[in-house]
Scaffold this motif. Structure first.
Motif, mmCIF file in Angstrom:
data_model
loop_
_atom_site.group_PDB
_atom_site.id
_atom_site.type_symbol
_atom_site.label_atom_id
_atom_site.label_comp_id
_atom_site.label_asym_id
_atom_site.label_seq_id
_atom_site.Cartn_x
_atom_site.Cartn_y
_atom_site.Cartn_z
ATOM 1 N N GLU A 95 35.219 44.498 45.711
ATOM 2 C CA GLU A 95 35.414 45.096 44.400
ATOM 3 C C GLU A 95 35.118 44.025 43.353
ATOM 4 O OE1 GLU A 95 38.755 47.725 41.977
ATOM 5 O OE2 GLU A 95 39.386 46.398 43.599
ATOM 6 N N GLU A 96 34.704 44.426 42.180
ATOM 7 C CA GLU A 96 34.408 43.449 41.139
ATOM 8 C C GLU A 96 35.677 42.686 40.780
ATOM 9 O OE1 GLU A 96 32.397 45.046 37.785
ATOM 10 O OE2 GLU A 96 30.626 45.649 38.939
ATOM 11 N N PHE A 97 35.584 41.381 40.757
ATOM 12 C CA PHE A 97 36.706 40.508 40.441
ATOM 13 C C PHE A 97 36.353 39.656 39.234
ATOM 14 C CE2 PHE A 97 34.018 38.571 43.645
ATOM 15 C CZ PHE A 97 33.754 37.307 43.114
ATOM 16 N N ILE A 98 37.364 39.002 38.672
ATOM 17 C CA ILE A 98 37.169 38.200 37.462
ATOM 18 C C ILE A 98 36.960 36.741 37.850
ATOM 19 C CG2 ILE A 98 38.198 37.447 35.293
ATOM 20 C CD1 ILE A 98 39.844 40.046 35.339
ATOM 21 N N LEU A 99 35.790 36.208 37.500
ATOM 22 C CA LEU A 99 35.474 34.797 37.711
ATOM 23 C C LEU A 99 35.631 34.084 36.374
ATOM 24 C CD1 LEU A 99 34.358 32.676 39.762
ATOM 25 C CD2 LEU A 99 32.075 33.220 38.873
ATOM 26 N N SER A 143 44.334 49.068 50.310
ATOM 27 C CA SER A 143 44.633 47.687 49.943
ATOM 28 C C SER A 143 44.621 47.559 48.424
ATOM 29 C CB SER A 143 43.625 46.729 50.568
ATOM 30 O OG SER A 143 42.327 46.945 50.037
ATOM 31 N N PHE A 144 45.217 46.486 47.935
ATOM 32 C CA PHE A 144 45.230 46.215 46.504
ATOM 33 C C PHE A 144 45.146 44.713 46.292
ATOM 34 C CE2 PHE A 144 49.573 46.203 48.002
ATOM 35 C CZ PHE A 144 50.131 45.083 47.410
ATOM 36 N N SER A 145 44.663 44.322 45.132
ATOM 37 C CA SER A 145 44.507 42.912 44.789
ATOM 38 C C SER A 145 45.502 42.529 43.706
ATOM 39 C CB SER A 145 43.082 42.648 44.295
ATOM 40 O OG SER A 145 42.842 43.364 43.091
ATOM 41 N N ALA A 146 45.663 41.226 43.494
ATOM 42 C CA ALA A 146 46.541 40.749 42.430
ATOM 43 C C ALA A 146 46.038 41.217 41.075
ATOM 44 C CB ALA A 146 46.635 39.223 42.473
ATOM 45 N N GLU A 147 44.723 41.251 40.909
ATOM 46 C CA GLU A 147 44.151 41.672 39.630
ATOM 47 C C GLU A 147 44.453 43.140 39.355
ATOM 48 O OE1 GLU A 147 41.316 43.282 36.823
ATOM 49 O OE2 GLU A 147 40.855 43.483 38.962
ATOM 50 N N VAL A 156 52.561 45.263 34.774
ATOM 51 C CA VAL A 156 53.132 43.919 34.620
ATOM 52 C C VAL A 156 53.286 43.200 35.958
ATOM 53 C CG1 VAL A 156 54.220 44.322 32.375
ATOM 54 C CG2 VAL A 156 55.489 44.892 34.449
ATOM 55 N N ASN A 157 52.258 43.275 36.792
ATOM 56 C CA ASN A 157 52.208 42.556 38.068
ATOM 57 C C ASN A 157 53.317 42.958 39.037
ATOM 58 O OD1 ASN A 157 51.209 39.906 36.033
ATOM 59 N ND2 ASN A 157 49.861 40.785 37.572
ATOM 60 N N VAL A 217 60.233 40.196 42.783
ATOM 61 C CA VAL A 217 60.312 38.742 42.934
ATOM 62 C C VAL A 217 58.934 38.164 43.259
ATOM 63 C CG1 VAL A 217 61.387 36.866 44.263
ATOM 64 C CG2 VAL A 217 62.713 38.899 43.667
ATOM 65 N N PHE A 218 58.047 38.979 43.809
ATOM 66 C CA PHE A 218 56.705 38.512 44.150
ATOM 67 C C PHE A 218 55.976 38.004 42.911
ATOM 68 C CE2 PHE A 218 57.026 41.386 47.913
ATOM 69 C CZ PHE A 218 56.753 40.425 48.884
ATOM 70 N N SER A 219 55.285 36.889 43.060
ATOM 71 C CA SER A 219 54.422 36.377 42.011
ATOM 72 C C SER A 219 52.993 36.818 42.282
ATOM 73 C CB SER A 219 54.473 34.844 41.961
ATOM 74 O OG SER A 219 53.404 34.337 41.193
ATOM 75 N N ALA A 220 52.363 37.463 41.277
ATOM 76 C CA ALA A 220 50.980 37.910 41.445
ATOM 77 C C ALA A 220 50.044 36.731 41.658
ATOM 78 C CB ALA A 220 50.540 38.717 40.228
ATOM 79 N N GLN A 221 50.431 35.551 41.184
ATOM 80 C CA GLN A 221 49.597 34.369 41.334
ATOM 81 C C GLN A 221 49.396 34.018 42.809
ATOM 82 O OE1 GLN A 221 47.720 32.637 39.577
ATOM 83 N NE2 GLN A 221 47.490 30.666 40.591
ATOM 84 N N LEU A 222 50.336 34.415 43.673
ATOM 85 C CA LEU A 222 50.237 34.083 45.093
ATOM 86 C C LEU A 222 49.638 35.198 45.937
ATOM 87 C CD1 LEU A 222 52.475 31.915 44.149
ATOM 88 C CD2 LEU A 222 53.083 31.892 46.562
#
Length: 801
Positions: A95-99, A143-147, A156-157, A217-222
């Motif tokens: 899927e298109e992601f942000i670079l 499936s899902f991505s952090a983005e 809000v993540n 509690v999950f951080s989207a950064q991880l």
């Protein structure tokens, strides 16, 4: 609410968004994309696979080395997509992601081997970019991505807040919570899993007996790409009834140190990652401290009026790989602390005698932690083994006081739910032949617990200051017990078009030696390259909330626990699904399902309509038996355009019925029989010459209202408490739920720096939905409370460097 602050915030945001893009920068900013290509089944690296940047103005591509590694240099920042091809495997399309200019993007690609005839020259790619990470998930899983958790308006993540956009999923009790109701099932039925091991409720402000809370509690950064399932799970998943979140952490950059700071109305995040040992070991850490109290001072009450709350959390993942790239270790963890205070009306003369929360000072909190070690070993080119050892802890507490006219305190409710676990799992997977895979595993939990619920019931519901000095322990237990799970499954591609999967899961609870034998089976038929028809059956079993086994009552001089021998709740899922994905990356899916529930706790009384799964939290604090049944059936539809060509949308609609049968064997509507759910999510991006991007989007939620039983005004007035109208139990519904969320964000790139200014608004129209129904004994009427969930803006600014 201070509207001047909101208006000024909007003006500043508008100036930033619309004026900054006019400042152009002719220099094209570039970045690196790197990663590894592996076989999805065996995890073995694939050498000499071709990796290309999709739809790039100039051709950017490479091939993987002998370890499956690749690196793409000189890729322009912005949205990008990667295509990977390898002979004999289905083509991968991301899927298109942000670079961005500040962070290298790492993509770990897993290719699915294809069976093809000798005449076949090329295996055409499947365009389903949100296909499950777990290849054994054939139905009801994406499936899902952090983005994706970030771009979802008002998401809000938060995983739960994201999921309410998906078919068959609706919110829980009110907008301040992230509980999710799946296909008419209580949120109690959800399973949370992290890195292959079951974990306790990973949410701040968690409540006993549920899988949700206030904020994740999950951080989207991880987050790495992870799976969400709404039913029909394969044999490796157990101790669940309705769905699963199977979450994975990504690894930190092994060659470059990168950092992130995020400042917002919800608090402050700081993340850092980088190499511990170049190309061999890395770290990734995120800490968040929330200052929700600031929102309360500005007039925004995220939970409700006169409610203050606070939380903080930490997530980390340390990764190491051996020099031969065949052994991988991780040390992962997450932990969260949260507390909230519901305060009474300050002036005693303004307190409504019929409204208990006017007189109460309630403190409740929840702390959780999970830390573990994983070891994955590639035994050979056809098999691997993964072992996990973890330590988990959950502590939920309640301290409720009521105040007299002189503000004298009286403690009427004290609750403690403390649970610690030592858990381990071992998974072995082997490719037996082309198209045939065998997977088996075992999971074991050593559980230590300490529960105590002490209450002092009120004498009169109409006078909350009257108390009976007769305290009693309704729940009491401490000690240890165990839970074990074992499973095996085999997947066989019978032909190019047909795949058969069978499996068996066994769940055993040692406290009362109850068990569940759970067969699983699924068959997939590929109508064409991008069309599939799937049929799946799963039997599932789940433990009750552990504290429910320790309800205590005094008979004579003896304390007995009548619920200690309750059986595991059981569910059967039958799912038929059709899915197609067009070349323009538009996905359509249709799923019909039938679920039956058995051995649900009910009261041993033909006049009682109690059924435990009508509650999304708590558990029975009275004697019950495992005699209840349930029935859910419905149809889920989805039309989704994956993010491409600067646009995406997601349209879902579900119709269903949810019924239950208590001890009297009659059938009734369940509380969650809302009959329908629907959502529309849309997003669009605008790119400027300086490689900055403006993103806008909205989400519309429209669902049936929850059910309740109308009251009998005569008997209720006579007894001074709520009495349901006989023969009309669970026949009434509150008005349909309606909410519009929005998101606007501006992303910009500078040399070595990336910024993202965003504004998410939950409930743009400030439409107040009914969250619960209560009885006013003084006025002898039902109150329809619209609790929390009003207009809530969440402004944040993210900096990567």
């Amino acid at each position: 609410m201070n509207m001047n602050i909101v208006k000024n915030g909007f003006l500043h945001l508008a100036f930033f968004i619309f004026c900054v893009p006019l400042i152009s920068n002719a220099q094209i900013k570039i970045q690196i994309i790197k990663g590894t290509v592996r076989d999805k089944t065996t995890k073995s690296p694939l050498a000499f696979a071709t990796v290309n940047v999709e739809k790039s103005e100039k051709q950017i591509g490479t091939v993987t080395d002998e370890n499956g590694n690749f690196i793409l240099k000189g890729v322009p920042v912005g949205r990008q997509s990667i295509r990977c091809t390898y002979l004999g495997y289905a083509t991968f399309l991301s899927e298109e992601f942000i670079l961005t200019s500040a962070k290298e993007t790492v993509i770990n690609i897993e290719l699915q081997e294809e069976i093809q005839s000798l005449a076949a020259v090329e295996v055409v790619a499947s365009q389903n970019t949100n296909a499950p990470v777990n290849e054994s998930a054939l139905v009801s899983t994406r499936s899902f991505s952090a983005e994706e958790t970030e771009r979802m308006p008002a998401g809000v993540n938060d995983l739960g807040r994201m999921a309410i956009s998906y078919p068959g999923v609706t919110r829980g009790g009110d907008d301040t919570e992230n509980d999710i109701i799946i296909r008419g099932n209580s949120s109690f039925g959800m399973l949370w899993r992290l890195e292959g091991i079951d974990i306790p409720n990973p949410n701040h402000f968690a409540r006993p007996g549920t899988s949700g809370g206030g904020v994740t509690v999950f951080s989207a950064q991880l987050l790495s790409r992870s799976d969400f399932s709404t039913g029909g799970m394969s044999a490796e998943y157990g101790n669940a009834l309705s769905g699963t979140f199977d979450v994975h952490f990504r690894k930190g950059n092994m060659e470059k140190r990168e950092h992130r700071v995020k400042i917002g109305l919800l608090g402050l995040d700081f993340a850092t990652e980088g190499p511990i040992k170049s190309q061999q070991a890395s770290y990734l850490i995120n800490y968040r401290y929330s200052t929700l109290g600031l929102l309360n001072k500005m007039g925004f009450h995220l939970i409700g009026e006169r409610v203050s709350n606070d939380f903080q959390d930490l997530c980390f993942n340390l990764a190491y790989q051996s020099k031969d790239k065949k052994t991988f270790y991780t040390l992962f963890g997450m932990g969260g602390l949260s507390v909230e205070n519901y305060t009474p009306v300050v002036d005693p003369l303004e307190r409504n005698p019929g409204n208990a929360n006017h007189w109460e000072d309630r403190i409740q909190g929840s702390n959780m932690g999970a830390a573990g070690f994983t070891l994955t070993r590639l035994i050979n080119k056809s098999s691997f083994i993964k072992a996990v050892l973890s330590v988990n802890s959950s502590h939920i507490f309640r301290q409720y006081d009521t105040l007299s006219l002189k503000d004298e305190r009286y403690r009427y409710n004290t609750q403690k739910y403390l649970e610690d676990r030592i858990s381990t799992s071992v998974t072995y997977q082997k490719k037996l032949s082309d198209g045939t895979t065998w997977k088996s595993g075992i999971m074991f939990h050593q559980i230590f617990f300490d529960y105590n619920v002490e209450t002092a019931p009120r004498r009169s519901l109409s006078d909350v200051t009257q108390q009976i000095n007769n305290r009693k322990n309704t729940v009491f237990g401490n000690g240890s017990t165990q839970q074990g799970q074992i499973y095996t499954q085999i997947s066989k591609r019978l032909t190019e078009k047909v795949t058969l999967q069978t499996g068996l899961h066994y769940l055993h609870f040692f406290l009362n030696n109850t068990s569940s034998i759970e067969p699983r089976a699924a068959i997939s038929y590929k109508i064409s390259q991008n069309q599939t028809l799937n049929l799946a059956f799963s039997r599932l079993g789940k433990m009750l909330p552990l504290a429910s086994y320790f309800y205590s009552q005094k008979i004579g001089n003896e304390i007995v626990q009548p619920n200690k021998d309750l059986k595991l709740i059981q569910a059967n899922h039958l799912i038929l699904s059709y899915q197609t994905v067009s070349k323009s990356q538009i996905k359509f899916s249709l799923e019909g399902y039938l679920q039956t529930l058995g051995k649900v706790p009910v009261e041993l009384n033909t006049e009682s309509l109690y059924w435990m799964l009508n509650n999304q939290d708590q558990f029975p604090e009275f004697s019950v038996v495992s005699k209840g049944r349930g029935l859910n059936y419905g149809l889920d539809a989805l039309v989704e355009k994956f993010f491409s060509n600067k646009i995406y949308f997601l349209v879902t609609a579900s119709t269903f019925r949810s019924q239950y049968s208590p001890f009297n064997q009659q059938w009734y509507n369940s509380k969650f029989n809302t009959r329908f759910t629907s959502s529309l999510t849309f997003g669009k991006e605008f790119t400027f010459k300086n490689q900055s991007t403006l993103q806008g989007g909205f989400r519309v939620l429209y669902n049936g209202g929850f059910r309740y039983s109308p009251y009998d005004p005569v008997l209720s007035a006579k007894t001074g408490q709520y009495v349901p109208l006989e023969g009309k139990e669970w026949t009434s519904q509150v008005t349909p739920y309606f909410r519009i969320d929005s998101r606007i964000a501006y992303r910009f790139n500078k040399k070595g720096f990336f910024g993202n200014l965003s504004l998410d608004i939950q409930n743009v129209t400030n439409h107040r939905n009914i969250s619960f129904v209560s009885y006013d004994a003084v006025a002898n009427k039902l109150n329809f409370t619209r609790f929390g969930g009003g207009f809530i803006p969440v402004l944040s600014f993210q900096m990567d460097f």
